[in-house]
Design a protein around this motif. Structure first.
Motif, PDB file in Angstrom:
ATOM      1  N   ILE A  32       0.849  -1.197   0.000  1.00 53.01           N
ATOM      2  CA  ILE A  32       0.000   0.000   0.000  1.00 53.01           C
ATOM      3  C   ILE A  32       0.885   1.248   0.000  1.00 53.01           C
ATOM      4  CG2 ILE A  32      -1.641   1.378   1.372  1.00 53.01           C
ATOM      5  CD1 ILE A  32      -3.070  -1.223   2.072  1.00 53.01           C
ATOM      6  N   GLU A  33       1.936   1.228   0.807  1.00 54.49           N
ATOM      7  CA  GLU A  33       2.879   2.358   0.829  1.00 54.49           C
ATOM      8  C   GLU A  33       3.492   2.582  -0.545  1.00 54.49           C
ATOM      9  OE1 GLU A  33       3.307   4.700   3.064  1.00 54.49           O
ATOM     10  OE2 GLU A  33       1.740   3.621   4.144  1.00 54.49           O
ATOM     11  N   GLN A  34       3.887   1.473  -1.212  1.00 53.86           N
ATOM     12  CA  GLN A  34       4.491   1.587  -2.550  1.00 53.86           C
ATOM     13  C   GLN A  34       3.498   2.178  -3.542  1.00 53.86           C
ATOM     14  OE1 GLN A  34       5.517  -2.519  -3.161  1.00 53.86           O
ATOM     15  NE2 GLN A  34       7.635  -2.238  -2.526  1.00 53.86           N
ATOM     16  N   ARG A  35       2.256   1.740  -3.421  1.00 64.08           N
ATOM     17  CA  ARG A  35       1.225   2.225  -4.352  1.00 64.08           C
ATOM     18  C   ARG A  35       0.917   3.709  -4.110  1.00 64.08           C
ATOM     19  NH1 ARG A  35      -2.448  -1.878  -7.072  1.00 64.08           N
ATOM     20  NH2 ARG A  35      -1.023  -3.603  -7.386  1.00 64.08           N
ATOM     21  N   LEU A  36       0.949   4.113  -2.842  1.00 60.55           N
ATOM     22  CA  LEU A  36       0.716   5.538  -2.552  1.00 60.55           C
ATOM     23  C   LEU A  36       1.893   6.379  -3.058  1.00 60.55           C
ATOM     24  CD1 LEU A  36      -0.960   5.360   0.990  1.00 60.55           C
ATOM     25  CD2 LEU A  36      -2.023   6.129  -1.149  1.00 60.55           C
ATOM     26  N   ALA A  37       3.095   5.816  -2.942  1.00 55.10           N
ATOM     27  CA  ALA A  37       4.274   6.529  -3.457  1.00 55.10           C
ATOM     28  C   ALA A  37       4.179   6.665  -4.974  1.00 55.10           C
ATOM     29  CB  ALA A  37       5.552   5.781  -3.067  1.00 55.10           C
ATOM     30  N   ARG A  38       3.716   5.604  -5.607  1.00 57.94           N
ATOM     31  CA  ARG A  38       3.539   5.638  -7.055  1.00 57.94           C
ATOM     32  C   ARG A  38       2.488   6.690  -7.452  1.00 57.94           C
ATOM     33  NH1 ARG A  38       5.648   2.443 -11.342  1.00 57.94           N
ATOM     34  NH2 ARG A  38       4.391   2.971 -13.135  1.00 57.94           N
ATOM     35  N   ALA A  39       1.470   6.839  -6.596  1.00 56.65           N
ATOM     36  CA  ALA A  39       0.412   7.823  -6.868  1.00 56.65           C
ATOM     37  C   ALA A  39       0.987   9.244  -6.917  1.00 56.65           C
ATOM     38  CB  ALA A  39      -0.695   7.723  -5.816  1.00 56.65           C
ATOM     39  N   VAL A  40       2.008   9.508  -6.085  1.00 53.91           N
ATOM     40  CA  VAL A  40       2.644  10.832  -6.102  1.00 53.91           C
ATOM     41  C   VAL A  40       3.207  11.094  -7.495  1.00 53.91           C
ATOM     42  CG1 VAL A  40       4.469  12.272  -5.119  1.00 53.91           C
ATOM     43  CG2 VAL A  40       3.241  10.667  -3.640  1.00 53.91           C
ATOM     44  N   GLN A  41       3.925  10.125  -8.031  1.00 55.07           N
ATOM     45  CA  GLN A  41       4.497  10.269  -9.382  1.00 55.07           C
ATOM     46  C   GLN A  41       3.388  10.436 -10.418  1.00 55.07           C
ATOM     47  OE1 GLN A  41       6.743   6.780 -10.410  1.00 55.07           O
ATOM     48  NE2 GLN A  41       7.990   6.892  -8.571  1.00 55.07           N
ATOM     49  N   GLU A  42       2.359   9.569 -10.306  1.00 54.45           N
ATOM     50  CA  GLU A  42       1.284   9.603 -11.305  1.00 54.45           C
ATOM     51  C   GLU A  42       0.561  10.935 -11.295  1.00 54.45           C
ATOM     52  OE1 GLU A  42       0.094   4.974 -11.971  1.00 54.45           O
ATOM     53  OE2 GLU A  42      -0.960   6.042 -10.386  1.00 54.45           O
ATOM     54  N   SER A  43       0.445  11.542 -10.118  1.00 54.96           N
ATOM     55  CA  SER A  43      -0.283  12.809 -10.022  1.00 54.96           C
ATOM     56  C   SER A  43       0.427  13.894 -10.828  1.00 54.96           C
ATOM     57  CB  SER A  43      -0.447  13.236  -8.566  1.00 54.96           C
ATOM     58  OG  SER A  43       0.789  13.691  -8.051  1.00 54.96           O
ATOM     59  N   GLU A  44       1.731  13.736 -11.016  1.00 51.46           N
ATOM     60  CA  GLU A  44       2.497  14.717 -11.803  1.00 51.46           C
ATOM     61  C   GLU A  44       2.177  14.626 -13.294  1.00 51.46           C
ATOM     62  OE1 GLU A  44       4.311  17.098 -10.513  1.00 51.46           O
ATOM     63  OE2 GLU A  44       3.889  16.348  -8.490  1.00 51.46           O
ATOM     64  N   GLY A  45       1.596  13.497 -13.711  1.00 46.96           N
ATOM     65  CA  GLY A  45       1.364  13.293 -15.145  1.00 46.96           C
ATOM     66  C   GLY A  45      -0.070  13.560 -15.585  1.00 46.96           C
ATOM     67  N   ILE A  46      -0.908  14.041 -14.678  1.00 49.23           N
ATOM     68  CA  ILE A  46      -2.346  14.170 -14.998  1.00 49.23           C
ATOM     69  C   ILE A  46      -2.594  15.090 -16.197  1.00 49.23           C
ATOM     70  CG2 ILE A  46      -4.626  14.887 -14.111  1.00 49.23           C
ATOM     71  CD1 ILE A  46      -3.856  13.844 -11.420  1.00 49.23           C
ATOM     72  N   GLU A  47      -1.759  16.105 -16.372  1.00 42.82           N
ATOM     73  CA  GLU A  47      -1.960  17.037 -17.494  1.00 42.82           C
ATOM     74  C   GLU A  47      -1.882  16.360 -18.862  1.00 42.82           C
ATOM     75  OE1 GLU A  47      -0.183  17.738 -14.799  1.00 42.82           O
ATOM     76  OE2 GLU A  47      -0.259  19.894 -14.326  1.00 42.82           O
ATOM     77  N   GLU A  48      -1.319  15.168 -18.906  1.00 37.28           N
ATOM     78  CA  GLU A  48      -1.224  14.475 -20.194  1.00 37.28           C
ATOM     79  C   GLU A  48      -2.552  13.832 -20.593  1.00 37.28           C
ATOM     80  OE1 GLU A  48       2.361  11.975 -20.476  1.00 37.28           O
ATOM     81  OE2 GLU A  48       3.014  13.027 -18.666  1.00 37.28           O
ATOM     82  N   TYR A  49      -3.514  13.842 -19.686  1.00 37.65           N
ATOM     83  CA  TYR A  49      -4.828  13.228 -19.962  1.00 37.65           C
ATOM     84  C   TYR A  49      -5.798  14.253 -20.521  1.00 37.65           C
ATOM     85  CZ  TYR A  49      -3.210   9.005 -17.749  1.00 37.65           C
ATOM     86  OH  TYR A  49      -2.521   7.862 -17.488  1.00 37.65           O
ATOM     87  N   ASP A  50      -6.884  13.746 -21.132  1.00 37.12           N
ATOM     88  CA  ASP A  50      -7.894  14.646 -21.715  1.00 37.12           C
ATOM     89  C   ASP A  50      -8.957  15.033 -20.700  1.00 37.12           C
ATOM     90  OD1 ASP A  50      -6.839  14.515 -24.411  1.00 37.12           O
ATOM     91  OD2 ASP A  50      -7.527  12.434 -24.433  1.00 37.12           O
ATOM     92  N   TYR A  51      -9.333  14.108 -19.802  1.00 35.78           N
ATOM     93  CA  TYR A  51     -10.438  14.360 -18.860  1.00 35.78           C
ATOM     94  C   TYR A  51     -10.094  13.864 -17.464  1.00 35.78           C
ATOM     95  CZ  TYR A  51     -13.310  15.076 -22.998  1.00 35.78           C
ATOM     96  OH  TYR A  51     -13.819  15.538 -24.171  1.00 35.78           O
ATOM     97  N   LEU A  52     -10.592  14.587 -16.471  1.00 35.08           N
ATOM     98  CA  LEU A  52     -10.486  14.152 -15.079  1.00 35.08           C
ATOM     99  C   LEU A  52     -11.875  13.732 -14.591  1.00 35.08           C
ATOM    100  CD1 LEU A  52      -8.570  14.056 -12.540  1.00 35.08           C
ATOM    101  CD2 LEU A  52      -9.779  16.120 -11.828  1.00 35.08           C
ATOM    102  N   VAL A  53     -11.946  12.565 -13.968  1.00 36.86           N
ATOM    103  CA  VAL A  53     -13.220  12.096 -13.417  1.00 36.86           C
ATOM    104  C   VAL A  53     -13.024  11.825 -11.933  1.00 36.86           C
ATOM    105  CG1 VAL A  53     -15.084  10.438 -13.675  1.00 36.86           C
ATOM    106  CG2 VAL A  53     -13.591  10.896 -15.606  1.00 36.86           C
ATOM    107  N   VAL A  54     -13.872  12.410 -11.102  1.00 35.52           N
ATOM    108  CA  VAL A  54     -13.771  12.210  -9.651  1.00 35.52           C
ATOM    109  C   VAL A  54     -14.730  11.091  -9.252  1.00 35.52           C
ATOM    110  CG1 VAL A  54     -13.993  13.283  -7.379  1.00 35.52           C
ATOM    111  CG2 VAL A  54     -13.198  14.642  -9.323  1.00 35.52           C
ATOM    112  N   ASN A  55     -14.176  10.032  -8.678  1.00 33.40           N
ATOM    113  CA  ASN A  55     -15.029   8.914  -8.238  1.00 33.40           C
ATOM    114  C   ASN A  55     -15.427   9.130  -6.786  1.00 33.40           C
ATOM    115  OD1 ASN A  55     -16.390   6.527  -7.813  1.00 33.40           O
ATOM    116  ND2 ASN A  55     -14.514   5.298  -7.632  1.00 33.40           N
ATOM    117  N   ASP A  56     -16.477   9.937  -6.616  1.00 30.58           N
ATOM    118  CA  ASP A  56     -17.023  10.148  -5.272  1.00 30.58           C
ATOM    119  C   ASP A  56     -18.244   9.240  -5.166  1.00 30.58           C
ATOM    120  OD1 ASP A  56     -17.506  11.145  -2.792  1.00 30.58           O
ATOM    121  OD2 ASP A  56     -18.195  13.107  -3.440  1.00 30.58           O
ATOM    122  N   GLU A  57     -19.341   9.657  -5.807  1.00 29.96           N
ATOM    123  CA  GLU A  57     -20.534   8.810  -5.879  1.00 29.96           C
ATOM    124  C   GLU A  57     -20.392   7.950  -7.143  1.00 29.96           C
ATOM    125  OE1 GLU A  57     -23.823   7.024  -5.055  1.00 29.96           O
ATOM    126  OE2 GLU A  57     -23.186   8.659  -3.707  1.00 29.96           O
TER     127      GLU A  57
END
Ligand code: ADP
Ligand code: 5GP
Length: 210
Positions: A145-170
């Motif tokens: 889980i720690e490794q995956r959260l660390a990976r999320a930090v890196q992935e968050s830096e790349g979000i601008e390369e995507y076309d759409y953001l979707v928030v999975n709340d409901e």
């Protein structure tokens, strides 16, 4: 006259709910085909061969790379993951919208190879919710889980390369939003030239008949 299938990439932090969203999307709408990836990761309880993944040994996976059987592949937290080519090509040719649920390195490769692909990034509304979902799933050790959260930090830096953001709340809202993004894509002029040309032709015939 069938419509052309669109290639859709869905990425997002581990635990954001991609798998849950995909199940719901596929059960609601028939137009989607979800690509089943190959991986060297071990199955989680309840995961079945050919359903969530094709589970491979490292040797088998490397053979698939050598055979050019994958559209893309990447390493993610000590394992290989890759998209088998044949299924994607087959389903697109049948006019289905093909979804690849893959991580960011794979998403980049797909965008390069298929510039028309639509890239969606799924997130939770905040980091705390992400951590709670990862913990709540109870499928990984605290270390992973720690490794995956660390990976999320890196992935968050790349979000601008995507076309759409979707928030999975409901969940329901999120699934409806994804479907509506894809339906809008189908309404782009470039995917509707057959209809446009036929209306043009009919209009010309009208004015010639006058
Ligand atoms: P991913 O495939 O992105 O790693 P999962 O689909 O496995 O994520 O979801 C992670 C956890 O969060 C699962 O336990 C799932 O049941 C839960 N979950 C997914 N979507 C929601 C949501 N909208 N609200 C609350 N819990 C959710
Ligand atoms: P998980 O182990 O949680 O099922 O997946 C880990 C990560 O690998 C997720 O971000 C998932 O989207 C990604 N992934 C799954 N299949 C593929 C694939 O075929 N190619 C790539 N590049 N990533 C994948």
């Amino acid at each position: 006259m069938g419509r052309e299938g669109i290639l859709i990439v869905v990425s997002g932090f581990s635990g954001a709910g991609k798998g849950t969203i995909m199940k719901e999307l596929l059960s609601r709408y028939e137009q989607y085909a979800l690509s089943v990836s190959a991986t060297t990761r071990k199955p989680r309880p309840g995961e079945e061969e050919g359903k969530e993944y094709f589970f491979k040994s490292r040797e088998e996976f490397e053979q698939m790379i050598a055979d050019d059987a994958l559209i893309e592949h990447a390493r993610y937290v000590d394992n290989y993951y890759g998209t088998p080519k044949a299924y994607v090509e087959e389903q697109l040719a049948r006019g289905r919208d093909v979804i690849l649920e893959i991580e960011i390195q794979g998403a980049r490769k797909i965008k390069k190879r298929f510039p028309e692909a639509v890239l969606l990034f799924v997130t939770t509304k905040d980091a705390q919710t992400l951590k709670e979902r990862l913990l709540g799933r109870k499928t990984e050790t605290p270390e992973v889980i720690e490794q995956r959260l660390a990976r999320a930090v890196q992935e968050s830096e790349g979000i601008e390369e995507y076309d759409y953001l979707v928030v999975n709340d409901e969940l329901n809202v999120c699934v409806a939003e994804i479907h509506s993004i894809i339906e809008s894509e189908h309404r782009k002029i470039k995917y509707n030239m057959e209809l446009i040309n036929s209306v043009r032709e009919e209009l010309r015939n009208f004015s010639e008949g006058e």
